[in-house]
Design an enzyme around this catalytic site. Structure first.
Site, mmCIF file in Angstrom:
data_model
loop_
_atom_site.group_PDB
_atom_site.id
_atom_site.type_symbol
_atom_site.label_atom_id
_atom_site.label_comp_id
_atom_site.label_asym_id
_atom_site.label_seq_id
_atom_site.Cartn_x
_atom_site.Cartn_y
_atom_site.Cartn_z
ATOM 1 N N SER A 1 0.748 -1.015 -0.251
ATOM 2 C CA SER A 1 0.272 -0.065 -0.086
ATOM 3 C C SER A 1 1.068 1.434 0.228
ATOM 4 C CB SER A 1 -0.994 0.281 1.350
ATOM 5 O OG SER A 1 -1.103 1.205 1.321
ATOM 6 N N HIS B 1 -1.333 -0.769 -4.425
ATOM 7 C CA HIS B 1 -2.439 -0.640 -3.409
ATOM 8 C C HIS B 1 -2.436 0.845 -3.673
ATOM 9 C CE1 HIS B 1 -5.957 -1.840 -0.757
ATOM 10 N NE2 HIS B 1 -5.492 -1.131 -0.615
ATOM 11 N N ASP C 1 -5.019 3.887 -1.310
ATOM 12 C CA ASP C 1 -5.554 4.230 -0.627
ATOM 13 C C ASP C 1 -6.026 5.451 -0.529
ATOM 14 O OD1 ASP C 1 -5.990 1.523 0.659
ATOM 15 O OD2 ASP C 1 -4.143 2.067 1.651
ATOM 16 N N MET D 1 -8.327 8.445 -0.169
ATOM 17 C CA MET D 1 -9.307 8.860 1.431
ATOM 18 C C MET D 1 -10.445 10.332 0.892
ATOM 19 S SD MET D 1 -7.223 7.498 4.074
ATOM 20 C CE MET D 1 -6.438 6.009 4.045
ATOM 21 N N HIS E 1 -8.294 1.015 -4.068
ATOM 22 C CA HIS E 1 -9.696 1.346 -2.369
ATOM 23 C C HIS E 1 -10.288 2.929 -2.328
ATOM 24 C CE1 HIS E 1 -9.511 0.039 2.087
ATOM 25 N NE2 HIS E 1 -10.879 0.440 1.109
ATOM 26 N N MET F 1 -11.969 4.840 -0.623
ATOM 27 C CA MET F 1 -12.753 4.984 0.870
ATOM 28 C C MET F 1 -12.738 6.279 1.086
ATOM 29 S SD MET F 1 -9.745 3.472 2.771
ATOM 30 C CE MET F 1 -8.549 3.185 1.840
ATOM 31 N N MET G 1 -11.489 -5.426 5.005
ATOM 32 C CA MET G 1 -11.020 -5.044 6.058
ATOM 33 C C MET G 1 -10.597 -5.555 7.202
ATOM 34 S SD MET G 1 -9.930 -2.325 4.279
ATOM 35 C CE MET G 1 -9.036 -1.580 5.589
ATOM 36 N N ASP H 1 -7.027 -6.448 3.861
ATOM 37 C CA ASP H 1 -6.521 -5.231 4.070
ATOM 38 C C ASP H 1 -6.120 -4.855 5.556
ATOM 39 O OD1 ASP H 1 -4.906 -2.772 3.454
ATOM 40 O OD2 ASP H 1 -7.099 -1.765 2.525
HETATM 41 C C1 DX5 Z 1 -6.195 1.275 5.470
HETATM 42 C C2 DX5 Z 1 -6.048 0.902 4.302
HETATM 43 C C3 DX5 Z 1 -4.939 -0.397 5.016
HETATM 44 C C4 DX5 Z 1 -3.399 0.160 4.993
HETATM 45 C C5 DX5 Z 1 -2.532 -0.405 5.281
HETATM 46 O O1 DX5 Z 1 -7.668 2.209 5.511
HETATM 47 O O2 DX5 Z 1 -6.643 0.611 3.716
HETATM 48 O O3 DX5 Z 1 -4.861 0.311 2.618
HETATM 49 O O4 DX5 Z 1 -2.378 1.241 4.188
HETATM 50 O O5 DX5 Z 1 -1.858 -0.461 6.377
HETATM 51 P P1 DX5 Z 1 -0.862 -1.785 6.927
HETATM 52 O O6 DX5 Z 1 0.004 -2.336 6.143
HETATM 53 O O7 DX5 Z 1 -0.297 -0.320 7.440
HETATM 54 O O8 DX5 Z 1 -2.025 -1.885 7.641
HETATM 55 ZN ZN ZN Z 2 -6.256 -0.037 2.109
#
Ligand code: DX5
Ligand code: ZN
Length: 227
Positions: free
Chosen positions: A11, A36, A38, A40, A69, A71, A140, A178
């Site tokens: 990620s 990956h 993320d 947000m 991904h 969010m 998740m 994840d």
């Molecule tokens: C959290 C993200 C994850 C996160 C994983 O909302 O979707 O992808 O970055 O990170 P680690 O591996 O640090 O838990």
């Molecule tokens: Zn993620």
């Protein structure tokens, strides 16, 4: 008809942003199966990360599968932007919209892989109506919003339940997990039936990311082969 090899997805959230190209090259050359990303929005989750413009830029230096991904609230508004930025797969949250089906249809109409994600508190059964629309289910294993959290072990049961549902429906839907993945937790998640493992902090903080990803892969593959 499950995929028999596991996939490791670093990620980018945990990368050193002042050296992004170097960080991406490090995991790409180190054997990552996908990147990956993320996204947000500070509304669906209590954090703001990055959006389509950044993804478009990193696309120029990396040709690996981009696993985006989302969010964000009402993601249907932004599917075109992420497709244009270079996403290969787009995952939306079940909890983020009242238009789950239309959003999945939109992703598929752009010929991208469609993923559906559920938060730790959301039961696996909610995915049933969408099994014919998804290529990937993202379970998740931490509350979405932040990297560096601890793996929630109740996730293992959810993975097993999801695997049973998916096996039963006969479609090739990969299960991604994840949050909080490390060489120990990956064994639990893989034994339970997950196929794709996202890890941010652990990989990007590792002294040798390639070696670390290899350890993750070996542990996950062994756990899967022993089931
Ligand atoms: C959290 C993200 C994850 C996160 C994983 O909302 O979707 O992808 O970055 O990170 P680690 O591996 O640090 O838990
Ligand atoms: Zn993620």
């Amino acid at each position: 008809m499950k995929n028999t090899t596991v996939k490791i997805a670093p990620s980018l959230l945990a990368a050193d942003y002042k050296n992004l190209e170097k960080e991406i090259t490090k995991v790409n050359n180190g054997g990552a199966d996908m990147l990956h990303l993320d996204v947000m929005d500070g509304m669906f989750v209590k954090n703001i990360s990055f959006g389509a413009p950044l993804i478009k830029s990193v696309r120029e230096v990396c040709d690996i599968f981009f696993d985006v991904h989302l969010m964000i609230c009402d993601p249907i508004r932004y599917i075109d932007s992420f497709v244009d930025a270079g996403a290969d797969g787009i995952t939306i949250h079940y909890e983020s919209t009242s238009e789950v089906e239309a959003t999945l249809d939109k992703i598929r109409s752009c010929e991208k892989k469609a993923g559906l994600s559920i938060k730790p508190g959301t039961p696996v059964s909610v995915i049933t109506p969408y099994l014919n629309k998804i290529d990937m289910l993202l379970i998740m294993s931490v509350e979405p919003g932040f990297g560096g959290q601890k793996y929630i072990s109740a996730t293992n049961e959810k993975i097993k339940e999801a695997k049973a549902l998916i096996d039963n429906c006969g479609r090739n839907i990969e299960i991604e997990v994840d949050g909080g993945i490390n060489p120990d937790t990956i064994i639990e998640a893989s034994s339970a039936g997950a196929d794709i493992f996202v890890a941010g902090t652990a990989i990007f903080n590792a002294y040798d990311a390639a070696e670390y990803m290899n350890t993750l892969r070996v542990n996950a593959q062994k756990a899967r082969d022993n089931v």
